[in-house]
Design an enzyme around this catalytic site. Structure first.
Site, mmCIF file in Angstrom:
data_model
loop_
_atom_site.group_PDB
_atom_site.id
_atom_site.type_symbol
_atom_site.label_atom_id
_atom_site.label_comp_id
_atom_site.label_asym_id
_atom_site.label_seq_id
_atom_site.Cartn_x
_atom_site.Cartn_y
_atom_site.Cartn_z
ATOM 1 C CE LYS A 275 34.353 -37.260 30.052
ATOM 2 N NZ LYS A 275 33.653 -36.529 28.970
ATOM 3 N NE ARG A 349 37.071 -32.480 19.333
ATOM 4 C CZ ARG A 349 35.952 -31.763 19.378
ATOM 5 N NH1 ARG A 349 35.919 -30.563 18.831
ATOM 6 N NH2 ARG A 349 34.867 -32.248 19.957
#
Length: 501
Positions: A275, A349
């Protein structure tokens, strides 16, 4: 933890550190709301005039403090705004009551006891006031020796009927939900060096013993043996191995079973797809979905609802260690599908895919997953509401209605079939990324791939409201919010009553 009591005593006669009254916006200035008649009488019927002199208007969440006159046992009066006065014959909006009670409770941090003389004659109003006060009283102080912050000790709701069945049930719901939302908040706010997958699983085991829940923890050896490639893949870059936790509440008379699945990334660095600066500092909150699922199962048990609820917590730490998965790697999921990893920061996910497939094996009547899944959902809906996707439009609508009634803002979102092809992979069965537009919807479509055939399913993307970085307001604190706990408990209630499916 803040205690909740129901009192038949007049607000004027109750011994407390403060008494809380409601004020509405009237056409000619502030008006004292129902429930505060005894307090208004102590002001010779001039409480509204005094408040207007002090600049109060009755605006939503406005808090005004004033010394109590002779005739009140409490030394302080807290007047809190409820917004516009309801039309004749109409009741008060439940969310307005929750927010007002929460704002008052925050203003009473450190007090031992407060009497809440807000409109609470009806059971639904009582529940709203009590829930808002318990949530507003929250403070996270575990790591601050001298913070000066402490919670309100006791919330006493006046004008209640402790022996009335409806009032008792409303108070029980408020107490259970308030405590469990605050449990979720504590977990979310705990620093990631203290809340890793193993520590989270240990916390679930402790709560399981206390509340009679069945808890099963799959460690890295069990996950490897079981073929949970998504959870293992995400967790392999961390020095702390992942866990899959199953926590179950069962009722002997239940005819419905719900499965709640929560994303539990205890810290998300993004992995190899690191990130950018400014996006790491709050990533301890990436386990908010698992916290909500855990808390909702405990609340359901506390309330003894006639429904079976199983929570699945997919716990991992997403780190860029030397053994971390790389963009281009292919993982074999628990379901047998293979997934090409194009972005290691699309890790939620992957862990959810394994948990959804495992939950499907038990053939529940419905599965609801909860996750801080995509920044795309925040861009679409803002920070104050979560998105709802489902393979059943009617089920999605019922969840949306339940969430709004519980005070959690949300919005139904589609699962466009044409987006499915965008995460086709030339190497594996599917990829974990598709095109950028509609990224939140693509994530939902990805999860749908792992839901068992014929099972009703919904996905709640709580990335926006799960962690509040601004100033506190109403009953919402700075930091972890416990979003989705109230919605999940509401779904359990509806399933128990036969109204959900």
């Amino acid at each position: 933890m803040t205690a909740l009591t129901l009192s038949t005593s007049s607000a004027a006669a109750l011994r407390a550190d403060a008494v809380v009254v409601g004020v509405t916006k009237g056409p000619k200035g502030p008006q004292v709301a129902p429930g505060a008649e005894a307090v208004d009488k102590a002001f010779d019927g001039k409480l509204a005039a005094v408040l207007e002199t002090l600049g109060a208007s009755g605006a939503d969440g406005e808090v005004t403090k004033l010394p109590a006159p002779a005739g009140l046992k409490a030394p302080l009066v807290i007047a809190v705004g409820l917004g516009d006065a309801p039309e004749d014959g109409a009741g008060f909006d439940a969310e307005a009551l929750r927010r007002a009670a929460g704002a008052a409770a925050r203003a009473l941090s450190g007090a031992k006891k407060a009497a809440f003389a807000l409109p609470a004659a009806e059971a639904a109003d009582l529940e709203a006031v009590a829930t808002g006060a318990l949530l507003g009283a929250y403070a996270f102080t575990a790591y601050q020796a001298d913070s000066g912050k402490s919670t309100l000790g006791e919330v006493a709701v006046t004008g209640a009927k402790p022996r009335d069945k409806a009032h008792k049930a409303a108070a029980a719901r408020a107490a259970a939900v308030g405590a469990e939302v605050n449990r979720a908040r504590d977990l979310i706010n705990t620093p990631p060096n203290d809340l890793n997958p193993k520590a989270f699983a240990t916390a679930v085991q402790a709560a399981g013993k206390e509340h009679g829940l069945k808890v099963e923890v799959l460690d890295e050896k069990a996950l490897t043996k079981g073929g949970y490639g998504g959870i293992l893949g995400v967790g392999q870059g961390s020095a702390t191995p992942p866990r899959l936790v199953r926590v179950a509440y069962t009722h002997a008379k239940a005819t419905r079973t719900l499965a709640f699945v929560g994303k539990g990334i205890t810290y998300d660095s993004g992995g190899i797809s690191l990130k950018p600066p400014g996006h790491n500092e709050t990533m301890k909150c990436d386990m908010s979905g698992a916290a909500a699922v855990f808390a909702a199962v405990v609340a359901t048990a506390k309330l003894g609802l006639e429904v079976n609820v199983t929570g699945w917590l997919a716990l991992a730490e997403n780190m860029p260690g030397g053994n971390a998965i790389r963009p281009g790697d292919v993982l074999k999921m628990y379901s047998g599908k293979t997934v090409e990893v194009l972005n290691t920061d699309a890790e939620g996910r992957l862990v959810l895919g394994d948990a959804l497939a495992r939950a499907s094996e038990e053939a529940p009547d419905a599965i609801v997953d909860v996750a801080t899944l995509t920044g795309a959902m925040v861009l679409a809906l803002g920070e104050g509401r979560f998105g709802i996707m489902s393979n059943d439009d009617g089920f999605r609508t019922r969840i949306h209605t339940a969430a709004l009634a519980a005070g959690e803002d949300s919005w139904p979102m589609p699962l466009p079939k044409e987006l499915r092809k965008t995460f086709d992979s030339p190497t594996a069965d599917i990829a974990n990324m598709g095109v950028r537009p509609g990224g939140g919807l693509i994530a939902g479509l990805f999860l749908k791939e792992f839901v068992g055939e014929g099972i009703t399913w919904a996905h709640l993307d709580i990335a926006g409201p799960a962690f509040h970085e601004g100033a506190p307001f109403g009953y919402t604190p700075k930091g972890g919010t416990g979003t989705a706990v109230r919605t999940l408990v509401s779904l359990a209630h509806q399933a128990a009553d036969g109204n959900l499916l």
